[in-house]
Design a protein around this motif. Structure first.
Motif, mmCIF file in Angstrom:
data_model
loop_
_atom_site.group_PDB
_atom_site.id
_atom_site.type_symbol
_atom_site.label_atom_id
_atom_site.label_comp_id
_atom_site.label_asym_id
_atom_site.label_seq_id
_atom_site.Cartn_x
_atom_site.Cartn_y
_atom_site.Cartn_z
ATOM 1 N N LYS A 112 -31.925 -3.997 -19.383
ATOM 2 C CA LYS A 112 -32.309 -3.775 -17.992
ATOM 3 C C LYS A 112 -33.803 -4.055 -17.844
ATOM 4 O O LYS A 112 -34.615 -3.602 -18.648
ATOM 5 C CB LYS A 112 -32.013 -2.326 -17.590
ATOM 6 N N LYS A 113 -34.144 -4.813 -16.815
ATOM 7 C CA LYS A 113 -35.543 -5.170 -16.577
ATOM 8 C C LYS A 113 -36.284 -4.002 -15.968
ATOM 9 O O LYS A 113 -35.732 -3.227 -15.185
ATOM 10 C CB LYS A 113 -35.628 -6.380 -15.650
ATOM 11 N N ASP A 124 -39.123 -2.107 -13.567
ATOM 12 C CA ASP A 124 -39.482 -2.278 -12.157
ATOM 13 C C ASP A 124 -40.594 -3.310 -12.011
ATOM 14 O O ASP A 124 -40.611 -4.075 -11.050
ATOM 15 C CB ASP A 124 -39.906 -0.948 -11.537
ATOM 16 N N GLU A 155 -41.166 -5.926 -13.996
ATOM 17 C CA GLU A 155 -40.582 -7.258 -14.194
ATOM 18 C C GLU A 155 -39.819 -7.698 -12.948
ATOM 19 O O GLU A 155 -39.935 -8.842 -12.511
ATOM 20 C CB GLU A 155 -39.641 -7.255 -15.399
ATOM 21 N N ILE A 156 -39.066 -6.777 -12.375
ATOM 22 C CA ILE A 156 -38.311 -7.075 -11.152
ATOM 23 C C ILE A 156 -39.267 -7.418 -10.020
ATOM 24 O O ILE A 156 -39.067 -8.393 -9.290
ATOM 25 C CB ILE A 156 -37.403 -5.886 -10.753
ATOM 26 N N SER A 157 -40.330 -6.641 -9.875
ATOM 27 C CA SER A 157 -41.302 -6.886 -8.812
ATOM 28 C C SER A 157 -41.949 -8.264 -8.957
ATOM 29 O O SER A 157 -42.095 -8.994 -7.977
ATOM 30 C CB SER A 157 -42.375 -5.795 -8.819
ATOM 31 N N GLU A 176 -40.709 -10.922 -10.542
ATOM 32 C CA GLU A 176 -39.699 -11.947 -10.263
ATOM 33 C C GLU A 176 -39.398 -12.026 -8.772
ATOM 34 O O GLU A 176 -39.219 -13.115 -8.228
ATOM 35 C CB GLU A 176 -38.417 -11.665 -11.046
ATOM 36 N N PHE A 177 -39.328 -10.863 -8.114
ATOM 37 C CA PHE A 177 -39.050 -10.852 -6.685
ATOM 38 C C PHE A 177 -40.190 -11.510 -5.916
ATOM 39 O O PHE A 177 -39.947 -12.295 -5.000
ATOM 40 C CB PHE A 177 -38.827 -9.423 -6.165
ATOM 41 N N GLN A 187 -35.234 -5.114 -4.040
ATOM 42 C CA GLN A 187 -35.794 -6.171 -4.876
ATOM 43 C C GLN A 187 -34.917 -6.386 -6.107
ATOM 44 O O GLN A 187 -34.603 -7.528 -6.464
ATOM 45 C CB GLN A 187 -37.228 -5.834 -5.298
ATOM 46 N N ARG A 188 -34.509 -5.313 -6.745
ATOM 47 C CA ARG A 188 -33.657 -5.408 -7.943
ATOM 48 C C ARG A 188 -32.329 -6.087 -7.587
ATOM 49 O O ARG A 188 -31.849 -6.962 -8.302
ATOM 50 C CB ARG A 188 -33.413 -4.027 -8.545
ATOM 51 N N VAL A 247 -33.019 -9.859 -6.945
ATOM 52 C CA VAL A 247 -33.361 -10.584 -8.181
ATOM 53 C C VAL A 247 -32.134 -10.742 -9.073
ATOM 54 O O VAL A 247 -31.919 -11.809 -9.654
ATOM 55 C CB VAL A 247 -34.508 -9.880 -8.933
ATOM 56 N N THR A 248 -31.320 -9.705 -9.166
ATOM 57 C CA THR A 248 -30.166 -9.792 -10.067
ATOM 58 C C THR A 248 -29.026 -10.596 -9.451
ATOM 59 O O THR A 248 -28.192 -11.147 -10.179
ATOM 60 C CB THR A 248 -29.658 -8.405 -10.482
#
Length: 79
Positions: free
Chosen positions: A5-6, A8, A10-12, A14-15, A64-65, A68-69
């Motif tokens: 699981k990425k 927050d 990393e998600i931010s 990427e988003f 965002q998550r 992104v996913t």
């Protein structure tokens, strides 16, 4: 085996990349007009990028998550 699981952060990141890519695609003509304006200076580019990035604040970390996913993120180097 499930992928890790990425975080927050990393998600931010990427988003933000995804959001800026989509925004610049959607507003390409308008952005070109702004950049071509007589009073547009090179130092204004960072302000423009910052203003576009602020749009990411409209999305919660959960949204965002999810985006992104779910979204097939494009690799800009493959264009």
């Amino acid at each position: 085996m499930a992928p890790a699981k990425k975080s927050d952060q990393e998600i931010s990141a990427e988003f933000t990349s995804y959001y800026l890519q989509r925004a610049t695609q959607e507003f390409a003509e308008d952005l070109d007009k702004v950049r071509a304006a007589d009073d547009f200076k090179n130092d204004a580019l960072q302000i423009l990028v910052s203003a576009l990035q602020q749009g990411t604040a409209l999305f919660s970390p959960e949204e965002q998550r999810r985006i992104v996913t779910a979204a097939p993120l494009e690799d800009p180097s493959k264009k």
